[in-house]
Design a protein around this motif. Structure first.
Motif, PDB file in Angstrom:
ATOM      1  N   PHE A 176       6.838   6.883 -13.830  1.00 57.65           N
ATOM      2  CA  PHE A 176       5.605   7.035 -13.061  1.00 57.65           C
ATOM      3  C   PHE A 176       4.441   7.513 -13.924  1.00 57.65           C
ATOM      4  O   PHE A 176       3.287   7.182 -13.664  1.00 57.65           O
ATOM      5  CB  PHE A 176       5.818   8.015 -11.902  1.00 57.65           C
ATOM      6  CG  PHE A 176       6.417   7.382 -10.678  1.00 57.65           C
ATOM      7  CD1 PHE A 176       7.014   6.138 -10.734  1.00 57.65           C
ATOM      8  CD2 PHE A 176       6.387   8.039  -9.452  1.00 57.65           C
ATOM      9  CE1 PHE A 176       7.572   5.547  -9.607  1.00 57.65           C
ATOM     10  CE2 PHE A 176       6.937   7.456  -8.312  1.00 57.65           C
ATOM     11  CZ  PHE A 176       7.532   6.213  -8.392  1.00 57.65           C
ATOM     12  N   GLU A 177       4.747   8.320 -14.957  1.00 55.26           N
ATOM     13  CA  GLU A 177       3.668   8.830 -15.807  1.00 55.26           C
ATOM     14  C   GLU A 177       2.942   7.706 -16.526  1.00 55.26           C
ATOM     15  O   GLU A 177       1.701   7.707 -16.628  1.00 55.26           O
ATOM     16  CB  GLU A 177       4.209   9.852 -16.811  1.00 55.26           C
ATOM     17  CG  GLU A 177       5.296   9.345 -17.737  1.00 55.26           C
ATOM     18  CD  GLU A 177       6.663   9.309 -17.100  1.00 55.26           C
ATOM     19  OE1 GLU A 177       7.532   8.589 -17.636  1.00 55.26           O
ATOM     20  OE2 GLU A 177       6.874   9.991 -16.074  1.00 55.26           O
ATOM     21  N   LEU A 178       3.697   6.726 -17.030  1.00 51.42           N
ATOM     22  CA  LEU A 178       3.066   5.604 -17.721  1.00 51.42           C
ATOM     23  C   LEU A 178       2.315   4.715 -16.742  1.00 51.42           C
ATOM     24  O   LEU A 178       1.243   4.197 -17.065  1.00 51.42           O
ATOM     25  CB  LEU A 178       4.123   4.801 -18.482  1.00 51.42           C
ATOM     26  CG  LEU A 178       4.864   5.555 -19.582  1.00 51.42           C
ATOM     27  CD1 LEU A 178       5.863   4.645 -20.284  1.00 51.42           C
ATOM     28  CD2 LEU A 178       3.884   6.149 -20.602  1.00 51.42           C
ATOM     29  N   GLN A 179       2.867   4.541 -15.545  1.00 54.94           N
ATOM     30  CA  GLN A 179       2.163   3.762 -14.533  1.00 54.94           C
ATOM     31  C   GLN A 179       0.871   4.446 -14.111  1.00 54.94           C
ATOM     32  O   GLN A 179      -0.145   3.777 -13.861  1.00 54.94           O
ATOM     33  CB  GLN A 179       3.066   3.545 -13.323  1.00 54.94           C
ATOM     34  CG  GLN A 179       4.261   2.651 -13.581  1.00 54.94           C
ATOM     35  CD  GLN A 179       5.073   2.406 -12.324  1.00 54.94           C
ATOM     36  OE1 GLN A 179       4.520   2.127 -11.258  1.00 54.94           O
ATOM     37  NE2 GLN A 179       6.380   2.515 -12.424  1.00 54.94           N
ATOM     38  N   ALA A 180       0.891   5.779 -14.015  1.00 53.95           N
ATOM     39  CA  ALA A 180      -0.308   6.519 -13.628  1.00 53.95           C
ATOM     40  C   ALA A 180      -1.398   6.375 -14.691  1.00 53.95           C
ATOM     41  O   ALA A 180      -2.576   6.178 -14.376  1.00 53.95           O
ATOM     42  CB  ALA A 180       0.028   7.989 -13.408  1.00 53.95           C
ATOM     43  N   ILE A 181      -1.013   6.487 -15.957  1.00 53.28           N
ATOM     44  CA  ILE A 181      -1.981   6.309 -17.041  1.00 53.28           C
ATOM     45  C   ILE A 181      -2.526   4.889 -17.021  1.00 53.28           C
ATOM     46  O   ILE A 181      -3.744   4.671 -17.139  1.00 53.28           O
ATOM     47  CB  ILE A 181      -1.322   6.615 -18.401  1.00 53.28           C
ATOM     48  CG1 ILE A 181      -0.913   8.081 -18.472  1.00 53.28           C
ATOM     49  CG2 ILE A 181      -2.274   6.273 -19.556  1.00 53.28           C
ATOM     50  CD1 ILE A 181      -0.050   8.424 -19.674  1.00 53.28           C
ATOM     51  N   LEU A 218       0.824  -1.207   0.000  1.00 52.29           N
ATOM     52  CA  LEU A 218       0.000   0.000   0.000  1.00 52.29           C
ATOM     53  C   LEU A 218       0.858   1.256   0.000  1.00 52.29           C
ATOM     54  O   LEU A 218       0.631   2.198  -0.766  1.00 52.29           O
ATOM     55  CB  LEU A 218      -0.925   0.001   1.220  1.00 52.29           C
ATOM     56  CG  LEU A 218      -2.234  -0.778   1.126  1.00 52.29           C
ATOM     57  CD1 LEU A 218      -2.976  -0.705   2.450  1.00 52.29           C
ATOM     58  CD2 LEU A 218      -3.108  -0.240  -0.002  1.00 52.29           C
ATOM     59  N   ASN A 219       1.860   1.261   0.860  1.00 50.85           N
ATOM     60  CA  ASN A 219       2.725   2.436   0.980  1.00 50.85           C
ATOM     61  C   ASN A 219       3.479   2.689  -0.318  1.00 50.85           C
ATOM     62  O   ASN A 219       3.639   3.835  -0.742  1.00 50.85           O
ATOM     63  CB  ASN A 219       3.709   2.241   2.130  1.00 50.85           C
ATOM     64  CG  ASN A 219       4.337   3.542   2.573  1.00 50.85           C
ATOM     65  OD1 ASN A 219       3.745   4.613   2.437  1.00 50.85           O
ATOM     66  ND2 ASN A 219       5.547   3.468   3.105  1.00 50.85           N
ATOM     67  N   GLY A 220       3.940   1.622  -0.961  1.00 50.89           N
ATOM     68  CA  GLY A 220       4.663   1.785  -2.209  1.00 50.89           C
ATOM     69  C   GLY A 220       3.782   2.211  -3.371  1.00 50.89           C
ATOM     70  O   GLY A 220       4.290   2.712  -4.386  1.00 50.89           O
ATOM     71  N   SER A 221       2.464   2.025  -3.230  1.00 51.51           N
ATOM     72  CA  SER A 221       1.534   2.382  -4.305  1.00 51.51           C
ATOM     73  C   SER A 221       1.020   3.811  -4.189  1.00 51.51           C
ATOM     74  O   SER A 221       0.363   4.305  -5.127  1.00 51.51           O
ATOM     75  CB  SER A 221       0.328   1.419  -4.285  1.00 51.51           C
ATOM     76  OG  SER A 221       0.742   0.083  -4.412  1.00 51.51           O
ATOM     77  N   VAL A 222       1.288   4.470  -3.072  1.00 54.24           N
ATOM     78  CA  VAL A 222       0.696   5.785  -2.808  1.00 54.24           C
ATOM     79  C   VAL A 222       1.046   6.805  -3.881  1.00 54.24           C
ATOM     80  O   VAL A 222       0.175   7.538  -4.372  1.00 54.24           O
ATOM     81  CB  VAL A 222       1.141   6.301  -1.421  1.00 54.24           C
ATOM     82  CG1 VAL A 222       0.854   7.795  -1.281  1.00 54.24           C
ATOM     83  CG2 VAL A 222       0.426   5.536  -0.327  1.00 54.24           C
ATOM     84  N   TYR A 223       2.307   6.848  -4.296  1.00 53.09           N
ATOM     85  CA  TYR A 223       2.770   7.923  -5.170  1.00 53.09           C
ATOM     86  C   TYR A 223       2.159   7.806  -6.567  1.00 53.09           C
ATOM     87  O   TYR A 223       1.646   8.788  -7.119  1.00 53.09           O
ATOM     88  CB  TYR A 223       4.294   7.918  -5.223  1.00 53.09           C
ATOM     89  CG  TYR A 223       4.887   7.711  -3.855  1.00 53.09           C
ATOM     90  CD1 TYR A 223       4.675   8.642  -2.837  1.00 53.09           C
ATOM     91  CD2 TYR A 223       5.593   6.555  -3.532  1.00 53.09           C
ATOM     92  CE1 TYR A 223       5.158   8.443  -1.558  1.00 53.09           C
ATOM     93  CE2 TYR A 223       6.087   6.341  -2.257  1.00 53.09           C
ATOM     94  CZ  TYR A 223       5.863   7.282  -1.270  1.00 53.09           C
ATOM     95  OH  TYR A 223       6.328   7.075   0.000  1.00 53.09           O
ATOM     96  N   VAL A 224       2.174   6.604  -7.134  1.00 50.34           N
ATOM     97  CA  VAL A 224       1.531   6.396  -8.431  1.00 50.34           C
ATOM     98  C   VAL A 224       0.021   6.573  -8.301  1.00 50.34           C
ATOM     99  O   VAL A 224      -0.628   7.107  -9.206  1.00 50.34           O
ATOM    100  CB  VAL A 224       1.875   5.003  -8.990  1.00 50.34           C
ATOM    101  CG1 VAL A 224       1.056   4.700 -10.243  1.00 50.34           C
ATOM    102  CG2 VAL A 224       3.362   4.912  -9.315  1.00 50.34           C
ATOM    103  N   ALA A 225      -0.542   6.156  -7.172  1.00 49.61           N
ATOM    104  CA  ALA A 225      -1.981   6.295  -6.964  1.00 49.61           C
ATOM    105  C   ALA A 225      -2.407   7.762  -6.974  1.00 49.61           C
ATOM    106  O   ALA A 225      -3.431   8.126  -7.565  1.00 49.61           O
ATOM    107  CB  ALA A 225      -2.394   5.638  -5.651  1.00 49.61           C
ATOM    108  N   LEU A 226      -1.629   8.632  -6.322  1.00 46.59           N
ATOM    109  CA  LEU A 226      -1.948  10.061  -6.338  1.00 46.59           C
ATOM    110  C   LEU A 226      -1.870  10.620  -7.754  1.00 46.59           C
ATOM    111  O   LEU A 226      -2.742  11.387  -8.191  1.00 46.59           O
ATOM    112  CB  LEU A 226      -0.993  10.814  -5.416  1.00 46.59           C
ATOM    113  CG  LEU A 226      -1.247  10.684  -3.906  1.00 46.59           C
ATOM    114  CD1 LEU A 226      -0.091  11.272  -3.115  1.00 46.59           C
ATOM    115  CD2 LEU A 226      -2.558  11.378  -3.530  1.00 46.59           C
ATOM    116  N   LEU A 227      -0.819  10.237  -8.486  1.00 48.96           N
ATOM    117  CA  LEU A 227      -0.683  10.709  -9.858  1.00 48.96           C
ATOM    118  C   LEU A 227      -1.836  10.186 -10.729  1.00 48.96           C
ATOM    119  O   LEU A 227      -2.349  10.907 -11.589  1.00 48.96           O
ATOM    120  CB  LEU A 227       0.654  10.252 -10.447  1.00 48.96           C
ATOM    121  CG  LEU A 227       1.918  10.748  -9.733  1.00 48.96           C
ATOM    122  CD1 LEU A 227       3.165  10.211 -10.419  1.00 48.96           C
ATOM    123  CD2 LEU A 227       1.956  12.271  -9.686  1.00 48.96           C
TER     124      LEU A 227
END
Length: 340
Positions: free
Chosen positions: A260-265, A59-68
């Protein structure tokens, strides 16, 4: 004669919307189900994966991509894409770290990092508006600019020597009620952005533009102004993600946030926000990021090289797009049966 209502929607449009909403909800809930099933499957094969500590780390590692991804949902709803979100995340993190290292108060540096993200988003919007190019092209260029600036500011090295004893790191980098504070912040941001997107005039304008730009413009909605607000919002969220990342990593890496941009998309698409625009789900985008985090962590448990992570992500996206395509065909068939 079919009457036209607010934002250029016809009565036919209004009959179609409930169907689209049901499809959107199905897509949003399916990613949660898929995540739970995947977690249980990995847990059956590797029981250590189901420990509370491991799940908390995912969960903690997913926070940053999740916000984006939450911010990206707004853009995708407008048929737009911001490729610079990962670079804005990295530049905000590095800039905040540099301010702290130079003696500025960490909490004020935190606010400065979020404000910087918003300013970077504003710069994207101004480039799109005044050079008259698509956001995809503009942010492809600014992605390189922001990334290069982050590397230059950090002199290509990690920014260390931060006041780790300060409350900034113990609070934002700590736990609350058994979960990382960053996860609670993600929950609050997700709830707030969901309300904005679904139940405010601004969110209605965002969805209207993505659904039918011509009708939205005809009804008086300013597409350039709405796009500007959304890009600034995305930048501010990226700045917040960068600040939270600094609190967790306790140092600034100029290369952080690459990809991160591609992961966010991918997370937004997996979560049920289609590239065709008009509808979006912030909650689904966040769940999509968590699913990608589970996939990445699962590969480690099966001793699969990290190089395969991108392959696995691409496969998950293909499956999500395939499901989205099937749902759209089902929707069109239903509308055809209704005579819409």
């Amino acid at each position: 004669m079919i009457g036209r209502t607010e934002a250029g929607m016809t009565e036919v449009d209004r009959r179609v919307v409930p169907t689209r909403t049901r499809v959107w909800r199905a897509e949003s809930s399916s990613v949660l189900v898929a995540t739970v099933v995947l977690v249980l499957l990995i847990g059956v094969l590797r029981p250590a994966f189901l420990t509370f500590g491991q799940l908390k780390d995912v969960l903690n590692g997913s926070v940053y991509v999740a916000l984006l991804a939450a911010g990206m949902a707004f853009l995708l709803a407008m048929r737009e894409i911001d490729l610079s979100v990962g670079a804005m995340f990295g530049l905000s993190l590095i800039s905040t770290a540099l301010l702290m290292r130079d003696g500025f108060d960490p909490w004020l540096s935190c606010l400065a990092g979020i404000a910087l993200g918003a300013l970077l988003g504003l710069a994207n919007a101004l480039v799109v508006r005044h050079i008259a190019i698509p956001a995809f092209v503009a942010t492809l260029a600014t992605m390189q600019l922001y990334r290069g600036l982050a590397v230059a500011l950090g002199d290509g090295q990690q920014v260390t020597g931060l006041p780790l004893e300060h409350s900034f790191f113990s609070v934002l980098g700590g736990d609350f009620l058994g979960l990382p504070v960053s996860v609670w912040i993600l929950v609050v941001v997700t709830a707030g952005l969901t309300v904005v997107l679904r139940w405010t005039p601004f969110g209605y304008r965002v969805r209207s533009i993505g659904s039918n730009p011509d009708a939205a413009a005809f009804s008086g909605i300013s597409i350039p102004r709405t796009r500007l607000y959304v890009l600034v919002l995305v930048g501010a969220v990226a700045g917040l993600a960068g600040v939270l990342g600094l609190a967790f990593f306790t140092s600034g890496d100029p290369n952080i946030g690459v990809g991160f941009e591609l992961q966010a998309i991918a997370a937004a698409v997996i979560g049920g926000t289609p590239l065709r625009g008009g509808v979006a789900t912030v909650v689904g985008a966040v769940f999509g990021a968590v699913l990608l985090g589970v996939v990445s962590s699962g590969l480690v448990y099966f001793s699969i090289p990290a190089n395969w992570s991108s392959f696995a992500t691409g496969l998950v996206v293909l499956l999500a797009v395939g499901v989205d395509s099937a749902l759209r065909r089902r929707q069109r068939a239903r509308e055809s049966m209704l005579g819409l």
